[in-house]
Motif scaffolding. Structure first.
Motif, mmCIF file in Angstrom:
data_model
loop_
_atom_site.group_PDB
_atom_site.id
_atom_site.type_symbol
_atom_site.label_atom_id
_atom_site.label_comp_id
_atom_site.label_asym_id
_atom_site.label_seq_id
_atom_site.Cartn_x
_atom_site.Cartn_y
_atom_site.Cartn_z
ATOM 1 N N LYS A 280 -4.364 -13.049 4.327
ATOM 2 C CA LYS A 280 -5.646 -12.326 4.264
ATOM 3 C C LYS A 280 -5.521 -10.916 4.862
ATOM 4 C CE LYS A 280 -8.591 -16.476 4.480
ATOM 5 N NZ LYS A 280 -7.559 -17.513 4.556
ATOM 6 N N ALA A 281 -4.423 -10.264 4.563
ATOM 7 C CA ALA A 281 -4.161 -8.924 5.105
ATOM 8 C C ALA A 281 -5.175 -7.907 4.575
ATOM 9 C CB ALA A 281 -2.751 -8.486 4.745
ATOM 10 N N LYS A 282 -5.663 -7.050 5.482
ATOM 11 C CA LYS A 282 -6.656 -6.038 5.123
ATOM 12 C C LYS A 282 -6.023 -4.686 4.801
ATOM 13 C CE LYS A 282 -10.371 -8.569 5.739
ATOM 14 N NZ LYS A 282 -9.745 -9.878 5.972
ATOM 15 N N GLY A 283 -4.737 -4.572 5.033
ATOM 16 C CA GLY A 283 -4.041 -3.323 4.750
ATOM 17 C C GLY A 283 -2.547 -3.532 4.855
ATOM 18 N N ILE A 284 -1.796 -2.516 4.418
ATOM 19 C CA ILE A 284 -0.330 -2.644 4.452
ATOM 20 C C ILE A 284 0.299 -1.272 4.655
ATOM 21 C CG2 ILE A 284 -0.224 -2.555 1.915
ATOM 22 C CD1 ILE A 284 2.222 -4.454 2.111
ATOM 23 N N PHE A 285 1.293 -1.202 5.527
ATOM 24 C CA PHE A 285 2.091 0.009 5.712
ATOM 25 C C PHE A 285 3.359 -0.130 4.874
ATOM 26 C CE2 PHE A 285 -0.581 0.200 9.430
ATOM 27 C CZ PHE A 285 -0.740 1.549 9.688
ATOM 28 N N THR A 286 3.701 0.934 4.148
ATOM 29 C CA THR A 286 4.911 0.907 3.314
ATOM 30 C C THR A 286 5.464 2.321 3.190
ATOM 31 O OG1 THR A 286 5.830 0.044 1.247
ATOM 32 C CG2 THR A 286 3.731 1.197 1.085
ATOM 33 N N GLN A 287 6.529 2.478 2.431
ATOM 34 C CA GLN A 287 7.104 3.792 2.122
ATOM 35 C C GLN A 287 6.940 4.073 0.631
ATOM 36 O OE1 GLN A 287 10.725 4.200 5.396
ATOM 37 N NE2 GLN A 287 11.251 4.108 3.254
ATOM 38 N N ASP A 288 7.060 5.355 0.267
ATOM 39 C CA ASP A 288 7.017 5.703 -1.155
ATOM 40 C C ASP A 288 8.260 5.162 -1.867
ATOM 41 O OD1 ASP A 288 8.704 7.471 0.173
ATOM 42 O OD2 ASP A 288 7.726 9.303 -0.565
ATOM 43 N N PHE A 289 9.419 5.321 -1.210
ATOM 44 C CA PHE A 289 10.691 4.854 -1.783
ATOM 45 C C PHE A 289 11.543 4.227 -0.675
ATOM 46 C CE2 PHE A 289 9.340 8.384 -4.460
ATOM 47 C CZ PHE A 289 9.540 7.870 -5.745
ATOM 48 N N ILE A 290 12.576 3.534 -1.078
ATOM 49 C CA ILE A 290 13.660 3.148 -0.174
ATOM 50 C C ILE A 290 14.871 3.963 -0.587
ATOM 51 C CG2 ILE A 290 15.201 1.285 0.549
ATOM 52 C CD1 ILE A 290 12.946 -0.692 -0.056
ATOM 53 N N VAL A 291 15.519 4.606 0.365
ATOM 54 C CA VAL A 291 16.701 5.418 0.067
ATOM 55 C C VAL A 291 17.940 4.644 0.508
ATOM 56 C CG1 VAL A 291 17.907 7.580 0.505
ATOM 57 C CG2 VAL A 291 15.412 7.560 0.318
ATOM 58 N N ARG A 292 18.847 4.410 -0.426
ATOM 59 C CA ARG A 292 20.095 3.699 -0.136
ATOM 60 C C ARG A 292 21.233 4.398 -0.870
ATOM 61 N NH1 ARG A 292 17.791 1.729 3.358
ATOM 62 N NH2 ARG A 292 17.380 -0.444 3.916
ATOM 63 N N GLY A 293 22.233 4.811 -0.132
ATOM 64 C CA GLY A 293 23.386 5.456 -0.736
ATOM 65 C C GLY A 293 23.014 6.689 -1.542
ATOM 66 N N GLY A 294 21.988 7.414 -1.060
ATOM 67 C CA GLY A 294 21.562 8.636 -1.742
ATOM 68 C C GLY A 294 20.651 8.386 -2.935
ATOM 69 N N ARG A 295 20.408 7.124 -3.291
ATOM 70 C CA ARG A 295 19.532 6.807 -4.437
ATOM 71 C C ARG A 295 18.156 6.367 -3.938
ATOM 72 N NH1 ARG A 295 22.278 2.371 -7.848
ATOM 73 N NH2 ARG A 295 20.535 2.813 -9.242
ATOM 74 N N LYS A 296 17.121 6.695 -4.740
ATOM 75 C CA LYS A 296 15.746 6.333 -4.378
ATOM 76 C C LYS A 296 15.288 5.137 -5.214
ATOM 77 C CE LYS A 296 12.883 9.904 -4.038
ATOM 78 N NZ LYS A 296 12.278 11.209 -4.361
ATOM 79 N N PHE A 297 14.784 4.115 -4.526
ATOM 80 C CA PHE A 297 14.265 2.917 -5.203
ATOM 81 C C PHE A 297 12.768 2.806 -4.907
ATOM 82 C CE2 PHE A 297 18.719 2.222 -4.229
ATOM 83 C CZ PHE A 297 19.233 1.757 -5.438
ATOM 84 N N PRO A 298 11.932 2.649 -5.933
ATOM 85 C CA PRO A 298 10.479 2.612 -5.709
ATOM 86 C C PRO A 298 10.064 1.449 -4.808
ATOM 87 C CG PRO A 298 10.997 2.857 -8.050
ATOM 88 C CD PRO A 298 12.285 2.536 -7.353
ATOM 89 N N LEU A 299 9.147 1.731 -3.872
ATOM 90 C CA LEU A 299 8.580 0.671 -3.039
ATOM 91 C C LEU A 299 7.051 0.673 -3.137
ATOM 92 C CD1 LEU A 299 8.911 -1.637 -1.055
ATOM 93 C CD2 LEU A 299 9.051 0.022 0.810
#
Length: 590
Positions: A280-299
Motif C-alpha cells: 500500500k505504498a503512497k509514493g516511490i523514489f527512483t532514478q530516471d535511468f540506471i547507468v552500467r558500463g557507460g550504458r543507460k537503462f530505463p528505470l
C-alpha cells in the motif's frame, strides 16, 4: 592425489606462470617456508607459507592453486574435513569484537572452563544460545543503540502464542537516529567518516566523502520534506541503485516515522506493481535511468508502468532528470525545493516509536505466487548489526563495502551494520563487475568486502581486478549462492589470504543462522559455526533430530527464540508458513 609440495620444482613453477629466474627464487623461498613449519602437518606448512607471504597477490593464480593443492596433497578430507586456509592468531583474536567481549566476561560467565577466545569460542556460542538475555545485554552496549525509553527486560516469553518471544518490551527509540548521532562508545564523532562513494566513470577522481554530521544534516533535510509531502505512517518505496542518495532517503523515511518499502531495481513493472499493491505504498523514489558500463537503462519508465501514486525521480547523471515526468511526479530537485522555506531544514526531531514498530517492508523472492511481505521492526536492524559485529568483526574505523541493493535484505543489513558499529559505508555508483569497482575498493581503503560467488567468479575469470591493491582488506564475506573453492582461493589471495566469512540466513531472520567466524580456522566455501545465540537441529525425513555430533544430511530446524526475526507477514499467515507441521524439540516448535 596431486603433487606434494616437496616435489614442486622449477618446471612446475614455470608452467604456473613464473619466469625461469622467478621460479628458481620462488622454489628457494617455498622450501624455506616448508622447512620452517612447526612439523610436517599440511595445515602447519600452509600456515607458514601464508605467514611468510611466500605467495603475493601479484603472483599468477595458477601458482597460488599449485602451492595450495600441493601442500594439501596428502590431506584426507573424509577424516579431517576440508583443508584449512586461514587460522586466527591468539593476539588478533583478543582484539576482535567478540574476542574482547569474551576476554572481559569469559572467566565470569564460564568459570575455569574459559581459556581464550579461540579455544573457548564453541563453548561461548553454546552459552549464548542458553543465556540469551546475558549475551544480548552485553552486545547492546557495544552498538550505538540509544533508547528514548529503556526496555523493561531483554526477552519476555510469557505470551506462549509468540514462539519467538517478545524482545526488548517497552523500549521506545528511532533506529535511524541511532545511526546518525555521535556517541562516545562505539566511538563516533561528528567528523567521523560515514559514507565514501564514487560514480562510475570518475575512476581517476578522488572518492567522495560524507562525515557523520554531513550525513545527518542531509537525512534531516529530506525528513523535513517528507513531512511536507506524505502523511505520517505512509509506506514509501525505494526502487533505485544503492547510492548515497538512496541511503539518505532510506534513513530519512525511518527517521520521520514512515515505512520503507524495499524494491530491487532489477524488477520488471509487474513485480514492482505487486510490491506496491501489497505494501500500500503512497509514493516511490527512483532514478530516471540506471547507468552500467557507460550504458543507460530505463528505470523511471518501468516504475511508471507499475502505476504508483507519486514518483520522486533522481537523475542518474548530472543535476536534472532526463525524462518527461507525469503531472503528479516530482524531480529530486523540485522535491528538495520544498525545503527552501523551512527555517531549520537541517534539524529534525525524530519520531520515536515502540521497538516493534515496522520500519521496512521487505519481500521474499516470490518465485511462486505473491512474494511474502516481511516487515522489519526496530529490533531487526539491531540483530543485523550485532551479527556483523560478532561474526564479520566490523569495527569502528572500518570501511565496509558490499555491492547490493536496498530491495534485498543485504541492503538494509549493510547499512545498519556500518552505522550501528561506527564503520563507514562504501558505495560504488556503477557496476561491480568492472575495473572501476576494483579501483574504488583500493582508493576507498575498503577493509571489509562482501561479495556473492558469481561476482567473484567474474572477477577471477576476466582478470579485471589485476593490479589493484586490496591489501587493506582484513576480511571478506560471502552470501547468496554456493561458493566455489578455486574462486575463493583467488579472492582470499588478493589480500594475502584473509578469511572469507560465509553467511547463510534469511530476510525473515534479519540475520544469518550459520556462518564462518574470525575466531575459528576457515576452509573455503564452508560454514564453521551457528551464529551467536542461534540454536538448531538437523532433522531426518521423519522430523527426528540427529545427534549434534553426528555427520548427517537433513532439514534445518531453527530454535524459535531469535532476536530480530519477524513474527508476522503482511500477506500470509506467519504461523502456517513457518511453524505448522514442524516437530517439537525440548518443548519448542522448530
Amino acid at each position: 592425489m596431486g603433487m606434494r609440495v616437496a616435489e614442486v620444482g622449477v618446471g612446475e613453477l614455470v608452467k604456473a606462470g613464473l619466469s625461469m629466474e622467478e621460479a628458481q627464487e620462488f622454489e628457494r623461498i617455498l622450501k624455506a617456508a616448508v622447512d620452517g613449519a612447526r612439523g610436517s602437518d599440511p595445515s602447519e606448512v600452509w600456515r607458514e607459507v601464508v605467514a611468510r607471504r611466500v605467495l603475493r597477490p601479484s603472483h599468477p593464480h595458477g601458482l597460488h592453486r599449485l602451492v595450495f593443492h600441493s601442500v594439501y596433497a596428502e590431506w584426507d578430507e573424509s577424516i579431517r574435513g576440508p583443508p584449512l586456509y586461514w587460522f586466527p592468531s591468539l593476539y588478533e583474536s583478543m582484539h576482535t569484537n567478540l574476542g574482547r567481549l569474551m576476554e572481559t566476561n569469559g572467566p565470569r560467565l564460564l568459570g575455569l572452563s574459559y581459556k581464550d577466545p579461540i579455544t573457548s569460542y564453541s563453548l561461548f556460542q553454546k552459552f549464548s544460545v542458553q543465556n540469551l538475555e546475558v549475551y544480548w545485554s552485553m552486545v547492546l552496549k557495544e552498538l550505538s543503540v540509544l533508547f528514548h525509553r529503556a526496555p523493561r527486560c531483554i526477552l519476555d516469553t510469557t505470551d506462549k502464542s509468540k514462539h519467538g518471544g517478545t524482545w526488548l518490551p517497552g523500549a521506545v527509540l528511532n533506529i535511524a537516529e541511532c545511526c546518525l548521532l555521535p556517541v562516545s562508545y562505539p566511538r563516533k564523532h561528528d567528523n567521523s567518516l560515514a559514507v565514501v562513494w564514487r560514480d562510475e566513470g570518475n575512476d581517476d577522481s578522488p572518492v567522495n566523502r560524507l562525515t557523520l554530521k554531513e550525513l545527518r544534516e542531509q537525512v534531516m533535510m529530506v525528513a523535513n520534506v517528507l513531512d511536507a509531502t506524505f502523511s505520517k505512517g505512509d509506506a514509501i518505496a525505494i526502487d533505485m541503485p544503492m547510492t548515497v542518495y538512496a541511503v539518505i532517503i532510506y534513513l530519512a523515511i525511518v527517521l520521520a516515522g514512515f515505512v520503507v518499502v524495499s524494491i530491487a531495481d532489477s524488477f520488471a513493472a509487474k513485480e514492482i506493481a505487486t510490491r506496491l499493491r501489497v505494501s500500500k505504498a503512497k509514493g516511490i523514489f527512483t532514478q530516471d535511468f540506471i547507468v552500467r558500463g557507460g550504458r543507460k537503462f530505463p528505470l523511471y519508465s518501468r516504475v511508471v508502468e507499475a502505476a504508483p501514486h507519486k514518483v520522486i525521480v533522481l537523475p542518474a547523471i548530472g543535476k536534472d532528470v532526463d525524462v518527461q515526468l507525469r503531472e503528479q511526479d516530482l524531480s529530486w530537485k523540485d522535491f528538495l525545493s520544498h525545503a527552501d522555506h523551512l527555517p531549520r531544514l537541517n534539524n529534525y526531531s525524530p519520531v520515536y516509536q515502540p521497538i516493534d514498530a515496522v520500519t521496512n517492508i521487505l519481500f521474499s523472492s516470490g518465485t511462486t505466487g505473491d512474494p511474502k511481505a516481511i516487515p522489519w521492526t526496530q529490533v531487526s536492524p539491531i540483530r543485523s548489526a550485532a551479527d556483523a559485529w560478532a561474526q564479520i568483526n566490523i569495527q569502528v574505523g572500518d570501511v565496509f563495502c558490499w555491492p547490493t541493493n536496498l530491495g534485498w535484505v543485504m541492503g538494509p543489513t549493510v547499512l545498519y551494520a556500518s552505522f550501528l558499529t561506527g564503520a563507514a559505508l562504501a558505495l560504488y555508483h556503477g557496476s561491480p563487475l568492472d575495473r572501476g569497482f576494483g579501483k574504488f575498493v583500493q582508493d576507498a581503503g575498503v577493509t571489509v568486502l562482501g561479495t556473492v560467488p558469481s561476482l567473484v567468479k567474474t572477477w577471477k575469470n576476466t582478470g579485471c581486478m589485476e593490479g589493484f591493491d586490496w591489501t587493506k582488506i582484513k576480511s571478506f564475506a560471502s552470501t547468496g549462492e554456493t561458493s566455489n573453492v578455486d574462486d575463493d582461493l583467488w579472492l582470499s589471495s588478493r589480500a594475502y589470504y584473509k578469511p572469507i566469512i560465509e553467511c547463510c540466513g534469511g530476510t525473515e531472520l534479519a540475520s544469518s543462522y550459520i556462518q564462518g567466524s574470525v575466531l575459528q580456522p576457515q576452509a573455503f566455501g564452508t560454514f564453521s559455526t551457528a551464529a551467536m545465540t542461534t540454536g538448531f537441529v538437523i532433522l531426518d525425513e521423519n522430523g527426528v533430530p540427529y545427534p549434534d555430533d553426528q555427520p548427517c544430511v537433513g532439514e534445518v530446524g531453527l530454535f524459535p527464540l531469535i532476536m530480530g526475526a519477524t513474527d508476522q507477514l503482511l500477506n500470509a499467515d506467519h504461523e502456517e508458513v513457518y511453524f505448522k507441521g514442524m516437530p517439537m524439540y525440548k518443548g519448542m516448535v522448530c
